[in-house]
Write a protein that holds these residues in place. Structure first.
Motif, PDB file in Angstrom:
ATOM      1  N   GLY A  68       0.928  -0.897  -0.378  1.00 37.97           N
ATOM      2  CA  GLY A  68       0.334  -0.224   0.041  1.00 37.97           C
ATOM      3  C   GLY A  68       0.925   1.178  -0.171  1.00 37.97           C
ATOM      4  O   GLY A  68       1.975   1.445   0.767  1.00 37.97           O
ATOM      5  N   GLU A  69       0.628   2.238  -1.023  1.00 37.44           N
ATOM      6  CA  GLU A  69       1.168   3.381  -0.846  1.00 37.44           C
ATOM      7  C   GLU A  69       1.873   4.714   0.787  1.00 37.44           C
ATOM      8  O   GLU A  69       2.628   5.236   0.271  1.00 37.44           O
ATOM      9  N   ASN A  70       0.508   3.794   0.517  1.00 32.72           N
ATOM     10  CA  ASN A  70      -0.130   4.575   2.841  1.00 32.72           C
ATOM     11  C   ASN A  70       1.043   3.519   3.716  1.00 32.72           C
ATOM     12  O   ASN A  70      -0.323   3.754   4.517  1.00 32.72           O
ATOM     13  N   LYS A  81      -4.278   5.369  -3.024  1.00 32.91           N
ATOM     14  CA  LYS A  81      -5.135   5.822  -2.187  1.00 32.91           C
ATOM     15  C   LYS A  81      -6.950   6.009  -2.491  1.00 32.91           C
ATOM     16  O   LYS A  81      -7.848   5.495  -1.952  1.00 32.91           O
ATOM     17  N   SER A  82      -6.753   6.558  -4.795  1.00 33.00           N
ATOM     18  CA  SER A  82      -7.691   6.012  -4.698  1.00 33.00           C
ATOM     19  C   SER A  82      -8.608   5.164  -5.744  1.00 33.00           C
ATOM     20  O   SER A  82      -9.319   4.970  -5.503  1.00 33.00           O
ATOM     21  N   GLU A  83      -7.950   4.023  -5.272  1.00 33.05           N
ATOM     22  CA  GLU A  83      -8.075   2.312  -6.163  1.00 33.05           C
ATOM     23  C   GLU A  83      -8.659   2.013  -4.358  1.00 33.05           C
ATOM     24  O   GLU A  83      -9.908   1.489  -4.916  1.00 33.05           O
ATOM     25  N   GLY A  84      -8.152   2.512  -3.583  1.00 26.20           N
ATOM     26  CA  GLY A  84      -8.066   1.654  -2.173  1.00 26.20           C
ATOM     27  C   GLY A  84      -7.308   0.530  -1.501  1.00 26.20           C
ATOM     28  O   GLY A  84      -6.436  -0.128  -2.951  1.00 26.20           O
ATOM     29  N   ASP A 128      -7.116  -1.408   4.502  1.00 26.29           N
ATOM     30  CA  ASP A 128      -8.921  -1.110   4.384  1.00 26.29           C
ATOM     31  C   ASP A 128      -9.337  -1.175   3.343  1.00 26.29           C
ATOM     32  O   ASP A 128     -10.772  -0.801   3.092  1.00 26.29           O
ATOM     33  N   ASN A 129      -9.353  -2.550   2.584  1.00 31.85           N
ATOM     34  CA  ASN A 129      -9.716  -3.054   1.837  1.00 31.85           C
ATOM     35  C   ASN A 129      -9.340  -4.428   1.529  1.00 31.85           C
ATOM     36  O   ASN A 129      -8.804  -4.705   0.359  1.00 31.85           O
TER      37      ASN A 129
END
Length: 384
Positions: A324-326, A354-357, A365-366
């Motif tokens: 994940g980028e975050n 973040k835009s795709e989840g 988060d997804n």
């Protein structure tokens, strides 16, 4: 990522997965409200508040499930037993292993989870793989045979603090793609640690070899198309094992971990890990427990072996690394370095944005978006 608690990342991490697992917001929110006033209290106070809130909801749902089971409403009972199990699991996750309430909650989770599977009749087989003087507990979910031969199979191994019961029915996407899946609690994780006292080891190929041998000995699942995936710290465990267990035909890191020493340097000196957040209330105590160690010096020696430098270069099978980028626990650089060092032609880095989840640690988060991506990747490489 939805973050109910302003001051407690570990609670947010387990809370968001609980919402996904139970499939409703209202019951987790009720438990969150009970625990919230204690989120920034001393760890021992906060963990008790969290435990009590989760157990209260779990016990209530357990009672409703028992009533449905007695009335013969098996599928309805299954859903409620599963929800109860998830509350008990989330209670034990935050509670210290030194607190007897942790094991009480864990055993209630296992009991409810088994009742959920038995009432659902959803094809989950509880298996025990002989290992040393104990067993590696696992969930086996078989896909239909293909042209009279067993379907390919993916072995799933846990990370630092995950357990198998939280991963089915999420992993039904594998069976839908014609892949069997074996969800293990390997040494150092879940039931292997809590019940059978098996501690983690850095040379993960030792127990993965045992698991592969077990697969090959069962005629109903024996196949040469075997994949291996590891989540979180499993981003080290899985590629390490596949580098030396050549019967693995494809390997995926569901969250990368290239090297532990640098990641944990500040934590071992009494601070936090720079740029990351702890996933459990007391990471050091959890590490001592999971790895079977007594002090920081032993831990330093243990994790000095936990690097993919000079290891990932030995991988020959296809490699997937997702991140994940975050990710606030393991920097993205771990994923980039793993891919950079790998030498096989079929290697893939997937960064969830973040835009795709799925931008958080292990797509917490997804998780569904990651399950789709990883199972698609395995299907293309094992179903050939």
């Amino acid at each position: 990522m939805f973050e109910y608690f302003e001051k407690n990342y570990a609670w947010n991490l387990t809370g968001i997965t609980l919402i996904e697992e139970v499939g409703v917001m209202s019951q987790p929110a009720e438990a969150f409200a009970l625990a919230a006033p204690h989120q920034d209290a001393a760890p021992e106070v906060a963990s008790i508040a969290w435990h009590d809130a989760m157990v209260e909801l779990g016990a209530r749902i357990e009672g409703f499930a028992e009533a449905d089971a007695a009335a013969g409403n098996r599928l309805t009972a299954s859903r409620k037993f599963n929800r109860a199990a998830m509350f008990f699991i989330r209670a034990e996750r935050i509670t210290s292993h030194e607190d007897p309430r942790q094991m009480i909650a864990y055993k209630r989770a296992l009991a409810n989870y088994r009742k959920a599977r038995e009432n659902a009749d959803d094809g989950v087989e509880f298996v025990s793989i002989p290992y040393e003087n104990a067993v590696i507990p696992a969930l086996l979910i078989k896909a239909p045979d293909i042209a009279g031969e067993p379907a390919p199979i993916v072995i799933h191994i846990q990370g630092f603090d995950s357990i198998k019961e939280t991963q089915w029915p999420m992993f039904q996407e594998y069976r839908r793609r014609g892949l069997s899946i074996l969800i293990t609690d390997q040494p150092g994780a879940g039931e292997a640690l809590r019940v059978h006292k098996l501690h983690a080891r850095w040379d993960t190929e030792v127990y993965v070899k045992v698991i592969v041998d077990w697969i090959m000995a069962r005629k109903d699942i024996a196949t040469e198309a075997i994949g291996l995936q590891g989540i979180s710290m499993g981003g080290y465990f899985a590629p390490r094992a596949a580098a030396f267990e050549k019967r693995i035909r494809a390997v995926a890191c569901w969250g990368a971990l290239f090297e532990m020493p640098a990641l944990w340097a500040r934590r071992l000196e009494g601070g936090d890990v720079a740029g990351t957040h702890p996933s459990v209330a007391n990471p050091l105590k959890h590490a001592f427990w999971s790895f079977g160690l007594d002090n920081v010096e032993e831990l330093k020696e243990f994790i000095s072996h936990m690097t993919l430098a000079g290891v990932v270069e030995e991988l020959e099978c296809p490699l997937l690394v997702t991140h994940g980028e975050n990710d606030r626990q393991v920097p993205l650089s771990h994923a980039e370095e793993t891919i950079k060092r790998a030498t096989m032609p079929d290697k893939t880095l997937k960064v969830f944005t973040k835009s795709e989840g799925g931008a958080e640690h292990c797509q917490i988060d997804n998780r569904a978006i990651a399950a789709d991506y990883v199972s698609d990747w395995f299907a293309k490489r094992l179903r050939v």
